[in-house]
Motif scaffolding. Sequence first.
Motif, PDB file in Angstrom:
ATOM      1  N   ALA A  41       0.839  -1.200   0.000  1.00  0.00           N
ATOM      2  CA  ALA A  41       0.000   0.000   0.000  1.00  0.00           C
ATOM      3  C   ALA A  41       0.877   1.254   0.000  1.00  0.00           C
ATOM      4  N   LEU A  42       1.934   1.235   0.795  1.00  0.00           N
ATOM      5  CA  LEU A  42       2.844   2.385   0.873  1.00  0.00           C
ATOM      6  C   LEU A  42       3.507   2.640  -0.483  1.00  0.00           C
ATOM      7  N   ASN A  43       3.872   1.550  -1.115  1.00  0.00           N
ATOM      8  CA  ASN A  43       4.472   1.630  -2.444  1.00  0.00           C
ATOM      9  C   ASN A  43       3.517   2.329  -3.403  1.00  0.00           C
ATOM     10  N   ALA A  44       2.257   1.925  -3.309  1.00  0.00           N
ATOM     11  CA  ALA A  44       1.249   2.505  -4.193  1.00  0.00           C
ATOM     12  C   ALA A  44       1.012   3.967  -3.870  1.00  0.00           C
ATOM     13  N   GLU A  45       1.238   4.339  -2.621  1.00  0.00           N
ATOM     14  CA  GLU A  45       1.086   5.739  -2.233  1.00  0.00           C
ATOM     15  C   GLU A  45       2.327   6.548  -2.577  1.00  0.00           C
ATOM     16  N   SER A  46       3.198   5.934  -3.397  1.00  0.00           N
ATOM     17  CA  SER A  46       4.458   6.574  -3.767  1.00  0.00           C
ATOM     18  C   SER A  46       5.321   6.882  -2.545  1.00  0.00           C
ATOM     19  N   ARG A  47       5.327   5.961  -1.630  1.00  0.00           N
ATOM     20  CA  ARG A  47       6.253   6.078  -0.500  1.00  0.00           C
ATOM     21  C   ARG A  47       7.169   4.848  -0.508  1.00  0.00           C
ATOM     22  N   ALA A  89       9.924  -2.306  -4.793  1.00  0.00           N
ATOM     23  CA  ALA A  89      10.037  -1.049  -4.047  1.00  0.00           C
ATOM     24  C   ALA A  89      11.394  -0.396  -4.309  1.00  0.00           C
ATOM     25  N   ALA A  90      12.440  -1.214  -4.315  1.00  0.00           N
ATOM     26  CA  ALA A  90      13.787  -0.688  -4.572  1.00  0.00           C
ATOM     27  C   ALA A  90      13.833  -0.036  -5.956  1.00  0.00           C
ATOM     28  N   GLN A  91      13.228  -0.712  -6.913  1.00  0.00           N
ATOM     29  CA  GLN A  91      13.207  -0.188  -8.288  1.00  0.00           C
ATOM     30  C   GLN A  91      12.527   1.184  -8.320  1.00  0.00           C
ATOM     31  N   ARG A  92      11.465   1.322  -7.523  1.00  0.00           N
ATOM     32  CA  ARG A  92      10.758   2.608  -7.523  1.00  0.00           C
ATOM     33  C   ARG A  92      11.556   3.706  -6.835  1.00  0.00           C
ATOM     34  N   THR A  93      12.449   3.323  -5.937  1.00  0.00           N
ATOM     35  CA  THR A  93      13.315   4.346  -5.345  1.00  0.00           C
ATOM     36  C   THR A  93      14.495   4.654  -6.267  1.00  0.00           C
ATOM     37  N   GLY A  94      14.584   3.915  -7.377  1.00  0.00           N
ATOM     38  CA  GLY A  94      15.680   4.146  -8.322  1.00  0.00           C
ATOM     39  C   GLY A  94      16.912   3.308  -8.029  1.00  0.00           C
ATOM     40  N   ASN A  95      16.821   2.451  -7.054  1.00  0.00           N
ATOM     41  CA  ASN A  95      17.965   1.611  -6.711  1.00  0.00           C
ATOM     42  C   ASN A  95      17.901   0.314  -7.519  1.00  0.00           C
TER      43      ASN A  95
END
Lengths: 873, 191
Positions: free
Chosen positions: A690-696, A732-738
Motif C-alpha cells: 500500500a505504501l508503495n502505491a502511495e508513492s512512498r 520497491a527498490a526499483q521505484r526508489t531508483g535503486n
Amino acid sequence: MDTATWEKIQTLFHQALDLPELERDAFLRHACTDDATMLAELHAMLAADAEGTFLDNDLARVAAGVIEEPSATQHISRTFGPYTTVHLLGEGGMAVVYLAQRKDLGGHVAIKVLRDAWLSPSRRERFLSEQRTLAQLNYPSIAHLYDADTLSDGTPWFAMEYVQGISLTAWCAKHNCSITRRLQLFRTVCDAVQYAHQQAVIHRDLKPSNIYVKDDGSIRLLDFGIAKHLETLETPASQTVTSLRMLTPAYASPEQIRGEAVSVQADVYSLGIILFELLTSSLPYDLSNLTPGESATLLLDHDTPKPSALVARNRMADKPALVASRREWADLDVLCLAALHKDQQRRYRTVDALIRDIDHYLSSEPLDVRRDSLWYRASTFVRRNRRAVAFATGVLVFIAALITWSTLRIARARDAALAEAARTARVQSFLVNLFDGGNEDTGPPGDLRVVQLVDRGAVEANALSTAPRTQAELFETLGTVEDHLGKYDKADQLLHSSLALRTKLNGPDSPEAAEALLDISKLRMDQARFDEAEQLARQALAIDNKQLPPSHPARAKAISVLGMVLEDQGKYSEAIPILQQAVALQSAPGGVETDLSASLTELANCQFYSGHLDIANSLNQRVLAIDRRLYGDRNPQLADDLINLGAVQYEWGHFTEAEKYDRQALDIERSFYGNDHPETASAMTLLARALNAESRPADAVTLLKSALSIEEKAYGLVHPRVASTLNDLGHAAQRTGNFDEARADFQRMADIYRTVYNGKHYYIGVALGNLASAEAAQKQYASAERHYREALAMYADTLPANHKYIGTTHGKLGRLLLQQDRYKEAAQESVLAYQNLKAQPTPPTDALQEIRIDLQQEYTALHQPQELAAILH
Amino acid sequence: MQQEKSEIFFDPSREPIHPAMPRHALDDLFSAAYEELRRLASAIRRTDSNATVSATTLVNEAWIKLSHSPDFAYQSKLHFKRIAGRAMRQLLIEAARRKHANKRGGDFAFVTFDEAIQHGPARAGELLAIDAALDKLTELSPRQAMVVECRFFAGMDATQIAQVLDISEATVQRDWRAAKAWLGSALRQAD
C-alpha cells in the motif's frame, strides 16, 4: 430332630414369647405333655433368649479371641536353616520379617516368613512368586536373595540381603539434598526398575518405604511382594484384584486403582509420584482422612498439581523448598507430570524414556517429552474424540478458505508465491494452537515441523486398523494437512485410504464417503486438476442431496466446495449463484457460522474477481462482523478480513484507505504473534504494498527489509516466503531508483524458486521477468531480452496459453525491442501482448493503452498503418 | 493334623452361593476378609475391649476393596455381603480350629497361632460349637442358617437380609430369634 419337630418347636417358642413370662411354663407343659425332650429344648431356648447368647457378641471381638499376631519379641532366637532370628523388623498382611544372623559366618540377613500359609493357596503362590522374582533379579541396587526353605509345618521362608539405611525421602530430607542430587538418586532407582522390566518383572508397589538408601549413599530396592511377571499379565483378573487389595493407594496408578491390566507404565506412574515427593516433600494428593472410595475418586478424577506450584506455596509459608530457576521448574513440571499422567497414552511409555529425560534435564538439554507432547496431544486428540476430529476437519476447511484469500492478495500483486508460505504458517499455527492449548510451558519446541508430525501420524494411523472409523478420520485429517502443506502425493494416498475405509464401513453412497470425496476434490483443486475436482464435488453433492435433509450442514458445505471449484477455474458467473445457495443455507437457523464465514469469503472472492468491488466490499464487511462475533476483536482471523477489505480499497485506488486496513491488520498480528513472527512479517509486506502505491517506496523498503529478516530467521534463506518478500522488495527498490538492489533481489528470488521447484514453475518466470525489467531500466538490453525470453519459455511450459502473464511479458519484451529500434520483432511481441490482454475477462486498460502506443510507434516505423488498424479493431 | 495341613477355601459343593463366581475370586475374597479380620482383631486388642468395630464395618471395608474387581461387578452389594458372611464364618472357624488344636497340644506351627491364648476371650471352643450347631441347623432349615450367617458373620440388618433372601422382615426376625435361642442352648449343652 427332624424338620417337622423343629417347626413345631419354633411355633411353640414364639407362642410362649408372646405370653407374659409367668404363664409360659404352664403353656409349654400343656403343649408338650408327652414329649419331655421337646419341653427341655424349649426351656433351654427361652433361657438362652432371656440371657443372651454368644451370637449377641460383636464379630470383631470374637475374631480378636481367635486370631493372634506374634508379638515383637515372640520369635526371637528361632532357627531358620543356618540363621537365628535377632528381632522383628516388620510385619504386613502377608508376611513377617526378622533380622537374623548366620550362625557360622556371623553376617546379618533379613528373613521373611509367610504368615498364615494355610489360609488360601494364593497366599503361598504369591509368596513363592516373590521368592522366584528375587532369585531372578541380580542387580546391585536390588536386594539379593541368599537362601530359601520351608519349615517342618510347610511354612515357606527366605533370607535376603539386610539393608541398613533409611527410606529415599527421609535420606534426602536428612542430607538436605539439592535437586540435582535428588535426581541422581532417583535415576539410580529408575535404573533398577528398568533392569527389572528387562527381566519381565513389574514391581507394582514402588514407594519411598520400599526404596532404601544405605549409609554409603547406595540405593536398594525392596519388596517385590506383589511384583508381576509380564508374561502372566494377561491371565485372570484375580491378579489385579490382588494388587488392588495389597497396593498403597497414594502411589498406585489409576489403572491399578480401576483394577485394569497393568503394564510397565504402572511403575512409571509410581516413580512419577516418588519424583513429585522428592521435589516437593509432599504427595500430589492428601489422602489422609479419606475412605478408600473417596481416595479412589480423588486419584482418578482430579488434576495433578504442578510440583512448582506446591514448592511456591511452601516457600510462601516459609517452609523449606528446593531452589531452581523458573525455566528449570518448567522442565521439572513437565517431566514429573508426564511421568504421572493419568492417561497412559500421555505418560512416558517406558522407564527408559523417563531416564532419558532426566539425563536431558541434568545436562540442560531439551526434554524429549516436550518434543513428543505435541504428537501425543495430536494423536490422542484424534484418537479419542470423534466430534473433535470432525471439528478439526471443519477448521481445516476454514483454513482452506483463508488460504484462498491469501491467494487473492497475491494474485492482486501478481505473485502467488505467498500462497505456499501462508499455508505452512497457517497450518502450523493451527496445529500448535489446537493441540497445544496455548500453554507455553508444555508447548512444542520451535523446531518441530508439521511435516514430521504428520509423517508420524501416518505411521500411527496405519497401526490403528482395529479402529477403522477412527483410522478413517485420522487419514482424513492427516491427508488434509498434507494437502495444505503441498505434499500432494501423500495427501492423495491418505485421502484415498480414508475414502476406501469409509466406503467399506458406510457404503459408497454414504455421507461419510461424500465427505471423503470432497476432501479429494479440494486436493485436486490444489493440484490444478480442476475437471476432476469439479466432478468429485458434484458426485459428493449428489450423494448428500440424496441422503441428507436439505438443511444439513454437510450438504451446505458440499455446495460451498463446488462453488470453490468453479471459482478456482475462473468460472465466477457459475460459482456465484452456487455460493449464494450455500450462504443462504448456512445463514438459516442451524447453519454453521464458521462455514458461513468461509462461504461468504469465497463469494466475496468471486465478486472481487468479477470486478464487482462494491459487492465484494459489503460481503467482506459481513464476514468481518461475523468473525468479530466468533473470535473477538484481536484474533488473527480479523486481520485476514481487514486485509481483504484493504484489497478492495487498493483496487479502487484508495491507497490511504488500504493502508489503514493493513495497519489494523498488522497491529492485530503483532499483538497476537509478537514482533518476530512470520505472520507479522506477512502483514508488513501487505502494508508495504500500500505504501508503495502511495508513492512512498522508501517507507516500503524499510518495512520490507524488517519482514525479510524475520522470514529468513523463521524459514531459512531458501524458502518461497522469502522469495515472495524479495519480490516486493525488488519492486520497491526499483521505484526508489535503486536498480542494483532490485536486480539482486529478483535474481535471488529466481534462484530460490529454481531450487524449491526443481527448475520448473511459473514463479521462476515471474522472477526472471522482473529481473529483466530492472535490467531494462539500466539499459542492459542483452541480458534483459534473454531473461524475458526465458520467462516466456517457462510460462509456455507451466501456464495456459492465454494466461495474462504471457501477454504482459510479450508486451514488455516488445517495448525492450522497440527501445533498440528492432521494430519488426517488437511489433510481433506487441501484437501477441495486445491480443492476449484484450481477451482477458477484465482487460487491464492501462497496460492496453501502453501497448497501443508501442504498436503505433512500431507500425509507423514499419510504414504499415493498415495492419495497425486491422490489429486495433 | 491332616485337618491343619489342608488349606481353606470356599467349598462350592457345600452350598453354591453363586455358581458363576470363579474360584480365584473367592480365594481373593477370603484373603481380603481375613486381612480385615486380622486388622480388626489387632485393633481391638490394642484399644482394648471397648473398641466398637462391628462385622458391618468389616464387611463394608472388604466390599470397598473388592467391589472394583470385575469378578464382583455383577454382584449386588447385598449378595456380596452374603458371600462375605460365609467367608467370615469359615475363616473364623478355621482359625478357632487351629487355636483349639494348639491348646490341646497340637504340633507347634510357626507363625500361626500359639501362645497368646490368655490375651483374648477364649472363644475358640464356642465358635467351633456354633459351627457344628449351624451345620445341624442347615439340615433342619437352610434358610435360618443363612439368616444367622448374614446377621452374625456379615453384619447385615433385617431389612437387608429380607431383601437378599426374599422373605419378609418379620420372618427374618422370627427366624433369627429362634435360631439364636436354639444355637445358644446348643452351646450350653456343649460346655
